[in-house]
Design an enzyme around this catalytic site. Sequence first.
Site, short mmCIF file in Angstrom:
data_model
loop_
_atom_site.label_atom_id
_atom_site.label_comp_id
_atom_site.label_asym_id
_atom_site.label_seq_id
_atom_site.Cartn_x
_atom_site.Cartn_y
_atom_site.Cartn_z
N ASP A 1 51.81 0.10 -47.47
CA ASP A 1 52.21 -0.50 -48.75
C ASP A 1 53.72 -0.48 -49.04
O ASP A 1 54.14 -0.18 -50.16
CB ASP A 1 51.47 0.17 -49.91
CG ASP A 1 49.96 0.14 -49.74
OD1 ASP A 1 49.46 -0.62 -48.89
OD2 ASP A 1 49.28 0.88 -50.47
N LYS B 1 44.34 -4.84 -48.64
CA LYS B 1 43.37 -3.90 -49.19
C LYS B 1 43.44 -3.84 -50.70
O LYS B 1 44.44 -4.23 -51.29
CB LYS B 1 43.60 -2.50 -48.59
CG LYS B 1 44.92 -1.88 -48.97
CD LYS B 1 45.12 -0.54 -48.25
CE LYS B 1 46.34 0.20 -48.74
NZ LYS B 1 46.31 0.67 -50.11
N CYS C 1 48.22 6.09 -52.09
CA CYS C 1 47.68 5.39 -50.92
C CYS C 1 47.97 6.10 -49.60
O CYS C 1 47.11 6.15 -48.72
CB CYS C 1 48.21 3.95 -50.89
SG CYS C 1 47.61 2.96 -52.29
#
Length: 180
Positions: A14, A76, A108
Amino acid sequence: MRMRVEQSVLLVVDVQERLAGVVADGTAAMSEVLWLVRVAQRVGVPVIATEHCADKLGPSVSALRPLLPPSAVVHKTHFSAVSEGGLFRAPEGQRVQWIVAGMEAHVCVMQTVLDLLELGREVFVVDEAVASRDPHDKALALERMRRHGADIVSREMVAFEWLVHAGAPEFKSVLRGFIR
């Protein structure tokens, strides 16, 4: 256990436009992530990147996108990249050693690391290449991941373990291009 090229995959969690702008030391962490990606590519370690809710957080940062083929990007919505199964369908997603970098360390990154460990993977979290909005959250996440079995490493530990020895074919180019 040492990190080995033939067993490793670099997972970039991310590193997206909107997150990079709000995490503490986001520019520095992003720079470290790009360094790791380039070293991984130089020595032949595959890279997988995740994008969390890209419609809201934007795509991966612009400096990262050209370094990755579309097949290396996993989209995701769960915090853990493991939860939706796409991580293991990505090219080289079945490798046993996961070198992890990204944002946010306490959400995450940590949930992904804990799930990888639960599945029996060897996990190495690159300290200077993970970030959170609050440095305290990053510190707590690193400690928790360590307690559960992740090795917390530096970027140079990763590079030199992948190289193994000074006679490695890539040694001189990595030394000149990446080690300061």
